[in-house]
Design a protein around this motif. Structure first.
Motif, PDB file in Angstrom:
ATOM      1  N   LEU A   1       0.799  -1.099  -0.242  1.00  0.00           N
ATOM      2  CA  LEU A   1       0.132  -0.100   0.273  1.00  0.00           C
ATOM      3  C   LEU A   1       1.051   1.402  -0.044  1.00  0.00           C
ATOM      4  CD1 LEU A   1      -2.773  -1.083   2.614  1.00  0.00           C
ATOM      5  CD2 LEU A   1      -2.507  -1.816   0.400  1.00  0.00           C
ATOM      6  N   PHE A   2       2.311   1.044  -0.196  1.00  0.00           N
ATOM      7  CA  PHE A   2       2.949   2.839  -0.093  1.00  0.00           C
ATOM      8  C   PHE A   2       4.344   2.257  -1.042  1.00  0.00           C
ATOM      9  CE2 PHE A   2       2.117   1.371   4.783  1.00  0.00           C
ATOM     10  CZ  PHE A   2       1.818   2.632   5.155  1.00  0.00           C
ATOM     11  N   ARG A   3       4.329   3.549  -1.636  1.00  0.00           N
ATOM     12  CA  ARG A   3       5.133   4.248  -1.976  1.00  0.00           C
ATOM     13  C   ARG A   3       5.884   5.519  -2.223  1.00  0.00           C
ATOM     14  NH1 ARG A   3       3.138   4.163  -7.182  1.00  0.00           N
ATOM     15  NH2 ARG A   3       1.967   6.492  -7.139  1.00  0.00           N
ATOM     16  N   PRO A   4       7.090   5.855  -1.082  1.00  0.00           N
ATOM     17  CA  PRO A   4       8.465   4.712  -1.183  1.00  0.00           C
ATOM     18  C   PRO A   4       7.292   3.301  -0.393  1.00  0.00           C
ATOM     19  CG  PRO A   4       8.610   6.651   0.560  1.00  0.00           C
ATOM     20  CD  PRO A   4       7.387   6.833  -0.589  1.00  0.00           C
ATOM     21  N   SER A   5       8.594   2.378  -0.152  1.00  0.00           N
ATOM     22  CA  SER A   5       8.772   1.100  -0.265  1.00  0.00           C
ATOM     23  C   SER A   5       9.838   0.850   0.738  1.00  0.00           C
ATOM     24  CB  SER A   5       7.578   0.081  -0.686  1.00  0.00           C
ATOM     25  OG  SER A   5       7.639  -1.300   0.155  1.00  0.00           O
ATOM     26  N   ILE A   6       9.020   0.416   1.775  1.00  0.00           N
ATOM     27  CA  ILE A   6      10.587   0.107   2.588  1.00  0.00           C
ATOM     28  C   ILE A   6      10.824  -1.303   1.478  1.00  0.00           C
ATOM     29  CG2 ILE A   6      11.550  -0.785   4.749  1.00  0.00           C
ATOM     30  CD1 ILE A   6       8.967   0.841   6.271  1.00  0.00           C
ATOM     31  N   ASP A   7       9.966  -2.489   1.557  1.00  0.00           N
ATOM     32  CA  ASP A   7      10.727  -3.287   0.617  1.00  0.00           C
ATOM     33  C   ASP A   7      11.443  -3.656  -0.386  1.00  0.00           C
ATOM     34  OD1 ASP A   7       9.589  -5.334   2.749  1.00  0.00           O
ATOM     35  OD2 ASP A   7       7.778  -5.804   2.107  1.00  0.00           O
ATOM     36  N   ALA A   8      10.663  -2.162  -1.199  1.00  0.00           N
ATOM     37  CA  ALA A   8      11.591  -2.028  -2.423  1.00  0.00           C
ATOM     38  C   ALA A   8      12.764  -1.143  -2.186  1.00  0.00           C
ATOM     39  CB  ALA A   8      10.522  -0.973  -3.182  1.00  0.00           C
ATOM     40  N   LEU A   9      12.994  -0.754  -1.382  1.00  0.00           N
ATOM     41  CA  LEU A   9      14.337  -0.191  -0.700  1.00  0.00           C
ATOM     42  C   LEU A   9      15.294  -1.047  -0.358  1.00  0.00           C
ATOM     43  CD1 LEU A   9      16.482   2.256  -0.170  1.00  0.00           C
ATOM     44  CD2 LEU A   9      15.456   2.365   1.950  1.00  0.00           C
TER      45      LEU A   9
ATOM     46  N   SER B   1       9.728   1.638  14.300  1.00  0.00           N
ATOM     47  CA  SER B   1       8.425   1.840  14.882  1.00  0.00           C
ATOM     48  C   SER B   1       8.081   1.850  13.712  1.00  0.00           C
ATOM     49  CB  SER B   1       8.612   3.294  14.808  1.00  0.00           C
ATOM     50  OG  SER B   1       6.865   2.885  15.651  1.00  0.00           O
ATOM     51  N   GLY B   2       6.412   0.957  13.176  1.00  0.00           N
ATOM     52  CA  GLY B   2       5.561   1.594  12.508  1.00  0.00           C
ATOM     53  C   GLY B   2       4.892   0.330  12.340  1.00  0.00           C
ATOM     54  N   ARG B   3       3.627   0.692  11.867  1.00  0.00           N
ATOM     55  CA  ARG B   3       2.244  -0.289  12.120  1.00  0.00           C
ATOM     56  C   ARG B   3       2.597  -1.131  10.874  1.00  0.00           C
ATOM     57  NH1 ARG B   3      -1.126   4.387  13.146  1.00  0.00           N
ATOM     58  NH2 ARG B   3      -1.684   4.536  15.345  1.00  0.00           N
ATOM     59  N   LEU B   4       1.717  -2.543  10.297  1.00  0.00           N
ATOM     60  CA  LEU B   4       1.282  -3.496   9.175  1.00  0.00           C
ATOM     61  C   LEU B   4       2.710  -3.504   8.997  1.00  0.00           C
ATOM     62  CD1 LEU B   4      -0.582  -1.931   6.598  1.00  0.00           C
ATOM     63  CD2 LEU B   4      -1.457  -3.829   7.896  1.00  0.00           C
ATOM     64  N   ASN B   5       3.421  -3.953   8.138  1.00  0.00           N
ATOM     65  CA  ASN B   5       4.063  -5.123   8.285  1.00  0.00           C
ATOM     66  C   ASN B   5       4.942  -4.969   6.791  1.00  0.00           C
ATOM     67  OD1 ASN B   5       2.461  -6.129   5.938  1.00  0.00           O
ATOM     68  ND2 ASN B   5       1.870  -7.400   7.703  1.00  0.00           N
ATOM     69  N   ASP B   6       5.651  -3.938   6.496  1.00  0.00           N
ATOM     70  CA  ASP B   6       6.545  -2.946   4.930  1.00  0.00           C
ATOM     71  C   ASP B   6       7.527  -3.364   5.374  1.00  0.00           C
ATOM     72  OD1 ASP B   6       7.146  -2.755   2.635  1.00  0.00           O
ATOM     73  OD2 ASP B   6       7.039  -0.301   3.325  1.00  0.00           O
ATOM     74  N   GLY B   7       8.523  -3.974   4.899  1.00  0.00           N
ATOM     75  CA  GLY B   7      10.277  -4.366   5.691  1.00  0.00           C
ATOM     76  C   GLY B   7       9.957  -5.302   5.486  1.00  0.00           C
TER      77      GLY B   7
END
Length: 330
Positions: free
Chosen positions: A103-111, A129-135
């Motif tokens: 759901l994100f751009r920028p995405s942690i996973d992409a970096l 720290s953060g919500r959901l599970n990107d990364g």
């Protein structure tokens, strides 16, 4: 004579509570460290330039906003900008308008994935720290390419979901309270590099899709199996990714989701559909009221009765949708 430390790339991801966590994590890094830092924070359009200024006053490192084709230099922190993926390739950073991930751009996973494929054992991923599970998928990629992983201690994070999800789904090298991260980074930067590893083919392929360099059905089919689900953004077919401990889905355009992000996206799609249905019914109600008023003026009592029955049905549907939407918000 002491051996010069090998260059390291530290990639950092955060979401809710991330601005204060990043400031604390980089507070005491020495300016002469032979390392660069790339940071993705899920944040609004008007927060980045202010954050660059705030962070500059909290660290000895040079802090700049990321820009396309900018060369990566030691002693510098690069902050992502809104609505563009921040990825790395051949010693430079790229800003990509590629498909959203989780759901994100920028995405942690992409970096993290691009850093893993490019820098391999010179890379370390840090999830704060953060919500959901990107990364988490990105940390897994870094691990698979020979790099190191670190998370903020979920027990002391302002928002535990992101680091906790990573802890639950993979073996993390370092779990650290945010105020101690600077010292750990400094120590790691002086250590020998971990053993070298070749980047797995599936990560190279997925990185190409995510950075918008390659996007087709055949490439996606090589990475996973088709499932009877559709992408919430482009409505295309989804594939369940192989070679991962995390259940993830990707369409051939490149949109990517963990299971939890997919559920969140479906919830958003359902709410949008309900709003559209409610708006349509409200418009129908207004038209029916106008028709009833016109027929009453013309003394067409039978037609008035017929349209009043239709109006009752519309009002019943409106009330049902409103009840559902109130339950969704609770």
């Amino acid at each position: 004579m002491a051996k010069k430390a090998s260059f390291r790339l530290f990639v950092i991801g955060a979401s809710s509570g991330g601005h204060s966590a990043v400031k604390a994590a980089l507070a005491n890094i020495p300016a002469d460290i032979n390392a660069a830092f790339l940071v993705v924070i899920h944040s609004g359009y008007n927060t980045i330039s202010n954050f660059v200024k705030h962070l500059s006053g909290r660290t000895s490192l040079k802090v700049v906003q990321a820009s396309h084709n900018l060369e990566i230099e030691a002693g510098t922190v690069y902050i992502s900008i809104p609505d563009k993926h921040l990825v790395v390739q051949d010693g430079v950073m790229l800003l990509s308008y590629g498909p959203r991930e989780n759901l994100f751009r920028p995405s942690i996973d992409a970096l993290f994935r691009s850093a893993a494929v490019t820098y391999k054992n010179q890379c370390m991923g840090i999830l704060l720290s953060g919500r959901l599970n990107d990364g988490t998928a990105g940390l897994e990629a870094i691990k698979d390419c020979g790099g190191l992983t670190m998370i903020q201690n979920p027990e002391t994070a302002e928002f535990e979901e992101m680091p906790l999800f990573a802890q639950q789904h993979m073996v993390i090298d370092f779990i650290v309270n945010v105020e101690d991260i600077s010292a750990v980074i400094d120590e790691i930067s002086m250590d020998d590099l971990p053993p070298e590893k070749e980047a797995p083919v599936h990560l190279i392929r997925e990185n190409a899709i995510a950075t918008n360099l390659k996007s087709d059905v055949i490439a996606t089919e090589s990475l996973g199996d088709r499932v009877p689900l559709s992408c919430p953004e482009c409505k295309g077919v989804l594939w369940e990714m192989k070679n991962s401990n995390i259940v993830r889905y990707r369409c051939h355009i490149g949109h990517s989701y963990t299971e939890e992000a997919l559920v969140e996206s479906k919830d958003n799609g359902l709410e949008e559909a309900l709003w559209i249905a409610l708006r349509t019914l409200e418009e129908k109600r207004m038209l029916l009221l106008k028709i009833i008023s016109d027929y009453k003026k013309r003394n067409l009592s039978q037609l008035v009765l017929s349209y009043e029955n239709k109006l009752e049905e519309v009002l019943r549907h409106i009330n049902q949708i409103r009840k559902v939407m109130q339950l969704e918000k609770q």
